[in-house]
Design an enzyme around this catalytic site. Structure first.
Site, mmCIF file in Angstrom:
data_model
loop_
_atom_site.group_PDB
_atom_site.id
_atom_site.type_symbol
_atom_site.label_atom_id
_atom_site.label_comp_id
_atom_site.label_asym_id
_atom_site.label_seq_id
_atom_site.Cartn_x
_atom_site.Cartn_y
_atom_site.Cartn_z
ATOM 1 N N LYS A 11 0.819 -1.219 0.000
ATOM 2 C CA LYS A 11 0.000 0.000 0.000
ATOM 3 C C LYS A 11 0.860 1.281 0.000
ATOM 4 O O LYS A 11 2.069 1.225 0.258
ATOM 5 C CB LYS A 11 -0.917 -0.023 1.228
ATOM 6 C CG LYS A 11 -1.968 -1.148 1.192
ATOM 7 C CD LYS A 11 -2.896 -1.064 2.410
ATOM 8 C CE LYS A 11 -3.988 -2.112 2.361
ATOM 9 N NZ LYS A 11 -4.892 -2.013 3.528
ATOM 10 N N TYR A 51 -12.391 -1.885 -3.554
ATOM 11 C CA TYR A 51 -12.864 -2.001 -2.165
ATOM 12 C C TYR A 51 -14.391 -1.859 -2.052
ATOM 13 O O TYR A 51 -14.897 -1.524 -0.982
ATOM 14 C CB TYR A 51 -12.173 -0.963 -1.281
ATOM 15 C CG TYR A 51 -10.819 -1.409 -0.762
ATOM 16 C CD1 TYR A 51 -10.693 -2.534 0.057
ATOM 17 C CD2 TYR A 51 -9.657 -0.715 -1.073
ATOM 18 C CE1 TYR A 51 -9.461 -2.946 0.548
ATOM 19 C CE2 TYR A 51 -8.412 -1.122 -0.582
ATOM 20 C CZ TYR A 51 -8.336 -2.233 0.220
ATOM 21 O OH TYR A 51 -7.107 -2.645 0.714
ATOM 22 N N ASN A 114 -1.926 0.446 6.757
ATOM 23 C CA ASN A 114 -1.354 -0.775 7.333
ATOM 24 C C ASN A 114 -0.551 -1.611 6.334
ATOM 25 O O ASN A 114 -0.455 -2.821 6.448
ATOM 26 C CB ASN A 114 -2.459 -1.603 8.015
ATOM 27 C CG ASN A 114 -3.551 -2.010 7.052
ATOM 28 O OD1 ASN A 114 -3.477 -1.715 5.877
ATOM 29 N ND2 ASN A 114 -4.554 -2.709 7.564
ATOM 30 N N HIS A 117 -2.259 -5.370 1.661
ATOM 31 C CA HIS A 117 -3.565 -6.026 1.507
ATOM 32 C C HIS A 117 -3.300 -7.468 1.102
ATOM 33 O O HIS A 117 -2.364 -7.743 0.360
ATOM 34 C CB HIS A 117 -4.385 -5.355 0.394
ATOM 35 C CG HIS A 117 -5.551 -6.198 -0.056
ATOM 36 N ND1 HIS A 117 -6.773 -6.177 0.582
ATOM 37 C CD2 HIS A 117 -5.664 -7.141 -1.045
ATOM 38 C CE1 HIS A 117 -7.581 -7.046 -0.006
ATOM 39 N NE2 HIS A 117 -6.929 -7.650 -1.000
ATOM 40 N N GLU A 128 -9.756 -10.889 -7.274
ATOM 41 C CA GLU A 128 -8.797 -9.788 -7.112
ATOM 42 C C GLU A 128 -7.607 -9.928 -8.058
ATOM 43 O O GLU A 128 -7.095 -8.940 -8.566
ATOM 44 C CB GLU A 128 -8.346 -9.713 -5.649
ATOM 45 C CG GLU A 128 -9.474 -9.265 -4.726
ATOM 46 C CD GLU A 128 -9.102 -9.224 -3.252
ATOM 47 O OE1 GLU A 128 -9.962 -8.861 -2.450
ATOM 48 O OE2 GLU A 128 -7.946 -9.572 -2.903
HETATM 49 P P1 IDP Z 1 -7.786 -6.666 6.139
HETATM 50 O O1 IDP Z 1 -7.051 -5.725 5.194
HETATM 51 O O2 IDP Z 1 -6.922 -7.086 7.297
HETATM 52 O O3 IDP Z 1 -8.425 -7.830 5.423
HETATM 53 P P2 IDP Z 1 -10.449 -5.396 6.372
HETATM 54 O O4 IDP Z 1 -11.304 -5.420 7.596
HETATM 55 O O5 IDP Z 1 -10.898 -6.205 5.175
HETATM 56 O O6 IDP Z 1 -8.964 -5.808 6.820
HETATM 57 O O7 IDP Z 1 -10.320 -3.870 5.945
HETATM 58 C C1 IDP Z 1 -9.782 -3.486 4.705
HETATM 59 C C2 IDP Z 1 -8.862 -2.303 4.899
HETATM 60 O O8 IDP Z 1 -9.646 -1.177 5.308
HETATM 61 C C3 IDP Z 1 -7.806 -2.457 6.001
HETATM 62 O O9 IDP Z 1 -6.661 -3.184 5.594
HETATM 63 C C4 IDP Z 1 -7.503 -1.013 6.321
HETATM 64 O O10 IDP Z 1 -6.606 -0.435 5.373
HETATM 65 C C5 IDP Z 1 -8.869 -0.351 6.170
HETATM 66 N N1 IDP Z 1 -9.544 -0.264 7.484
HETATM 67 C C6 IDP Z 1 -10.116 -1.277 8.192
HETATM 68 N N2 IDP Z 1 -10.628 -0.836 9.356
HETATM 69 C C7 IDP Z 1 -10.398 0.511 9.376
HETATM 70 C C8 IDP Z 1 -10.700 1.556 10.316
HETATM 71 O O11 IDP Z 1 -11.289 1.322 11.380
HETATM 72 N N3 IDP Z 1 -10.283 2.807 9.983
HETATM 73 C C9 IDP Z 1 -9.629 3.104 8.809
HETATM 74 N N4 IDP Z 1 -9.329 2.155 7.907
HETATM 75 C C10 IDP Z 1 -9.702 0.881 8.180
#
Ligand code: IDP
Length: 140
Positions: A11, A51, A114, A117, A128
């Site tokens: 990312k 997304y 983070n 993905h 995907e």
């Molecule tokens: P994952 O990437 O670990 O599968 P998901 O719950 O599918 O997690 O969420 C997708 C992405 O959305 C996360 O990797 C993160 O970048 C973003 N995200 C998830 N929760 C939050 C939040 O509470 N605040 C801001 N961004 C979030």
């Protein structure tokens, strides 16, 4: 156990900090093979489509803006149980909860920014991968 392929994205927070090589080293050390990889700049529209599953979540707009804020590296990882193995190497979504040695523990800035993905199931992995790559680009 079966050989699988999964879609990974390095990312914008990580490409900005020049972490592509360090993140790839973690995949390769875990036995995942990078069978396709390219650096691209997503538009807001493309990020929104990728997304779409999160479109009703409160962070959707922020997430799309972040994903379009700088280049990403999209890649296909292959290996035994690659989908679960990649999720293990990535660590928990929130870096505060991620296990030691995982990518998110070592590199992520926040729950949103983070670093990586990874697909979460065989069906989403297939969708995907097809979103970003043609069959000709997958070199096993
Ligand atoms: P994952 O990437 O670990 O599968 P998901 O719950 O599918 O997690 O969420 C997708 C992405 O959305 C996360 O990797 C993160 O970048 C973003 N995200 C998830 N929760 C939050 C939040 O509470 N605040 C801001 N961004 C979030």
């Amino acid at each position: 156990m079966a050989t699988e392929r999964t879609l990974s994205i390095i990312k914008p927070d990580a490409t900005r900090r020049n972490l592509t090589g360090k993140i790839n080293a973690k995949f390769e050390e875990a036995g995942l093979r990078i069978v396709a990889q390219k650096r691209i700049q997503l538009t807001m529209d493309q990020a929104g489509k990728f997304y779409e599953v999160h479109k009703d979540r409160p962070f959707y707009g922020e997430l799309c803006e972040f994903m379009a804020s700088a280049p990403v590296v999209v890649q296909v990882l292959e290996g035994e149980s690659a989908i679960a193995k990649n999720r293990e190497v990535m660590g928990a979504t929130n870096p505060a909860d991620a296990a030691d040695g995982t990518i998110r523990k070592d590199f992520a800035l926040s729950v949103g920014e983070n670093s990586v993905h990874g697909s979460d199931a065989p069906e989403t992995a297939a969708q995907e991968i097809a979103f970003f790559f043609s069959g000709l680009e997958l070199v096993g």
